[in-house]
Design an enzyme around this catalytic site. Structure first.
Site, short mmCIF file in Angstrom:
data_model
loop_
_atom_site.label_atom_id
_atom_site.label_comp_id
_atom_site.label_asym_id
_atom_site.label_seq_id
_atom_site.Cartn_x
_atom_site.Cartn_y
_atom_site.Cartn_z
N ASN A 1 0.33 -8.62 31.69
CA ASN A 1 -0.72 -7.84 31.04
C ASN A 1 -0.54 -6.33 31.19
O ASN A 1 -1.13 -5.56 30.45
CB ASN A 1 -2.09 -8.25 31.57
CG ASN A 1 -2.14 -8.31 33.08
OD1 ASN A 1 -1.36 -9.02 33.70
ND2 ASN A 1 -3.03 -7.58 33.68
N CYS B 1 -8.80 -5.05 34.48
CA CYS B 1 -9.84 -5.57 35.38
C CYS B 1 -9.88 -4.78 36.67
O CYS B 1 -10.86 -4.78 37.37
CB CYS B 1 -9.57 -7.04 35.67
SG CYS B 1 -9.04 -7.91 34.23
N GLY C 1 -10.29 -16.67 31.04
CA GLY C 1 -8.96 -16.80 31.62
C GLY C 1 -9.02 -16.93 33.13
O GLY C 1 -8.26 -17.69 33.74
N THR D 1 -23.46 -26.63 31.06
CA THR D 1 -23.73 -26.81 29.64
C THR D 1 -22.71 -26.03 28.81
O THR D 1 -22.44 -24.87 29.10
CB THR D 1 -25.17 -26.31 29.33
OG1 THR D 1 -26.06 -27.09 30.12
CG2 THR D 1 -25.51 -26.45 27.86
N SER E 1 -7.64 -17.22 27.00
CA SER E 1 -8.93 -16.54 27.02
C SER E 1 -9.21 -16.04 25.61
O SER E 1 -8.30 -15.57 24.92
CB SER E 1 -8.83 -15.36 27.99
OG SER E 1 -9.97 -14.55 27.89
N ALA E 2 -10.49 -16.11 25.19
CA ALA E 2 -10.81 -15.76 23.79
C ALA E 2 -10.80 -14.26 23.52
O ALA E 2 -10.37 -13.83 22.45
CB ALA E 2 -12.19 -16.33 23.43
N HIS E 3 -11.25 -13.46 24.50
CA HIS E 3 -11.52 -12.06 24.16
C HIS E 3 -10.27 -11.19 24.01
O HIS E 3 -10.37 -10.04 23.61
CB HIS E 3 -12.52 -11.44 25.14
CG HIS E 3 -12.00 -11.13 26.51
ND1 HIS E 3 -11.75 -9.85 26.93
CD2 HIS E 3 -11.69 -11.93 27.55
CE1 HIS E 3 -11.34 -9.87 28.19
NE2 HIS E 3 -11.30 -11.12 28.58
C1 LIG Z 1 -2.84 -12.17 32.20
C2 LIG Z 1 -4.31 -12.31 32.38
N1 LIG Z 1 -4.79 -13.38 33.01
C3 LIG Z 1 -6.11 -13.59 33.18
C4 LIG Z 1 -7.03 -12.67 32.73
C5 LIG Z 1 -8.49 -12.92 32.93
O1 LIG Z 1 -9.08 -13.38 31.75
P1 LIG Z 1 -10.67 -13.24 31.54
O2 LIG Z 1 -10.96 -11.79 31.33
O3 LIG Z 1 -10.96 -14.07 30.32
O4 LIG Z 1 -11.32 -13.81 32.75
C6 LIG Z 1 -6.57 -11.51 32.08
C7 LIG Z 1 -7.53 -10.45 31.64
O5 LIG Z 1 -7.27 -9.27 31.75
C8 LIG Z 1 -5.18 -11.33 31.88
O6 LIG Z 1 -4.68 -10.25 31.26
#
Ligand SMILES: Cc1ncc(COP(=O)(O)O)c(C=O)c1O
Length: 390
Positions: A153, A327, A73, A239, A201-203
């Protein structure tokens, strides 16, 4: 065995068995470089193409070539914001975003400010919504890009993306949305939402970490931010992470196909949690919009105590939650989201984000509320602030 309850799904999720099954062959049987012309390479590229098609279907893009794979993301947001800004700098150097964006957007904007761009960070109301008059007021002749997230988030507030995108287009401005927390929570249809760029984002959706995608509507230009072998039609060199991409494709397929059922389960469990909490704990507030919000995320400020201490006590009981955004949860800075929503600092510091998954049972919730009740009482007993006075 010690009981473990994971309520931090907005931070990351486990990889589902369907996704894992999709990824496994890419680590050994199909290990070719997707850029190679021989059969090993073609097999790998076929997997990448299949994932691209799945994402196209999942978000209702017009063409598979509108999907670009990234390392997650963060890179998708960076690519959208820096890429569009650099491509359209001759048209204007003003960008609009909101104060409650993820740092992947905010810090990309800060970088642009260093390069001579001007950025307006729109305020939000106390529910976390951007106001349309504020957006209209911020638009200038030299505005080239508006980036507003679909679902926040930290508090789960859902923005009126379609309306915001319409306004952008009325003024011939490109619109990007960070949908990292939105996919699987709300219906993502890029044509209906009328967005030009969208990050995923996948996770966050039971896929692997370190892979994501950016949707870019055909006709919208963006400059690359990585340079090398010209993969992804020259827009994202490096890659291809074939296994990750296979996992992302499957995760998007499942998240978008199942979002109604997922939401029903999440709403039930979230409502049960709030009901039990209200029966057992006093003096708290729920942050975010009362209705227009993700069913997966509940952000609560417990008056008179510190979120970090509560997190630690819950962790000792095997319950995983977070304070602030994942994060940055290791930072002691107050949450920029709660600050923008004008939550007073002493209340904001008692905030915890509970983010649910569909694997949580009512018995799990009973245990969480019982441990939470004990932990809150323990911390309030030693707190110099009386919760009832806030
Ligand atoms: C709203 C939002 N954007 C972007 C991200 C970042 O994504 P990634 O962890 O895949 O870099 C997050 C991850 O917490 C998110 O919640």
């Amino acid at each position: 065995m010690e009981r473990k309850i994971y309520l931090d799904n907005a931070s990351t999720t486990y990889v589902s068995s369907e996704v894992l099954n999709e990824m496994m062959p890419c680590f050994n049987a199909i290990y070719g470089n997707a850029g190679s012309l021989h059969s090993f390479g073609r097999s790998a590229m076929a997997i990448v193409d299949k994932a691209r098609d799945r994402i196209k279907e999942g978000i209702n893009a017009k063409k598979s070539t509108e999907i670009y794979f990234t390392s997650g993301g963060t890179e998708a947001d960076n690519m959208a914001i820096l890429g569009v800004a650099h491509a359209y700098a001759n048209k204007g150097k003003h960008i609009i975003t909101s104060q409650i964006e993820h740092h992947a957007v905010l810090n990309a904007c800060k970088q642009l400010e260093k390069e001579g761009f001007e950025v307006t960070y729109l305020p939000v109301d106390k529910t976390g919504l951007v106001s349309l008059p504020d957006l209209l007021h911020a638009i200038r002749k030299d505005t080239i890009l508006i980036s507003i997230m679909a679902v926040n988030n930290e508090v789960g507030t859902i923005q009126n993306v379609k309306t915001l995108a319409k306004i952008a287009h009325d003024y011939d401005i490109i619109f990007h949305t960070d949908a990292v927390q939105a996919i699987g929570q709300i219906n993502i249809d890029v044509q209906d939402m009328e967005v030009d760029l969208l990050s995923i984002s996948a996770h966050k959706i039971h896929g692997p970490k370190g892979v994501g995608a950016l949707y870019v509507k055909s006709g919208i230009n963006f400059e690359p931010i990585t340079f090398g072998g010209n993969q992804e039609r020259g827009k994202r060199s490096g890659t291809e992470n074939v296994a990750g991409i296979a996992g992302l494709g499957k995760a998007v397929e499942l998240a978008t196909k199942n979002h109604i059922e997922t939401n029903r389960k999440l709403r039930n469990i979230r409502d049960y949690f709030l009901e039990k909490l209200s029966e057992n704990v006093e003096y708290f507030q729920i942050n975010g919009h009362p209705h227009q919000k993700s069913n997966a995320i509940v952000n609560i400020s417990f008056y008179g105590i510190e979120g970090e201490s509560l997190l630690m006590l819950l962790d000792l009981a095997g319950i995983c939650v977070s304070t602030g955004s994942a994060c940055t949860s290791k930072s002691l800075l107050p949450s920029h989201v709660l600050e923008a929503m004008k939550v007073p600092a002493d209340i904001a510091q008692g905030s915890i984000r509970f983010s649910f998954g569909t694997n949580i049972s009512k018995a799990d919730v009973d245990y969480v509320v019982s441990e939470l009740t004990k932990a809150v009482a323990k911390l309030r007993a030693i707190s110099p602030i009386q919760a009832g006075r806030i």
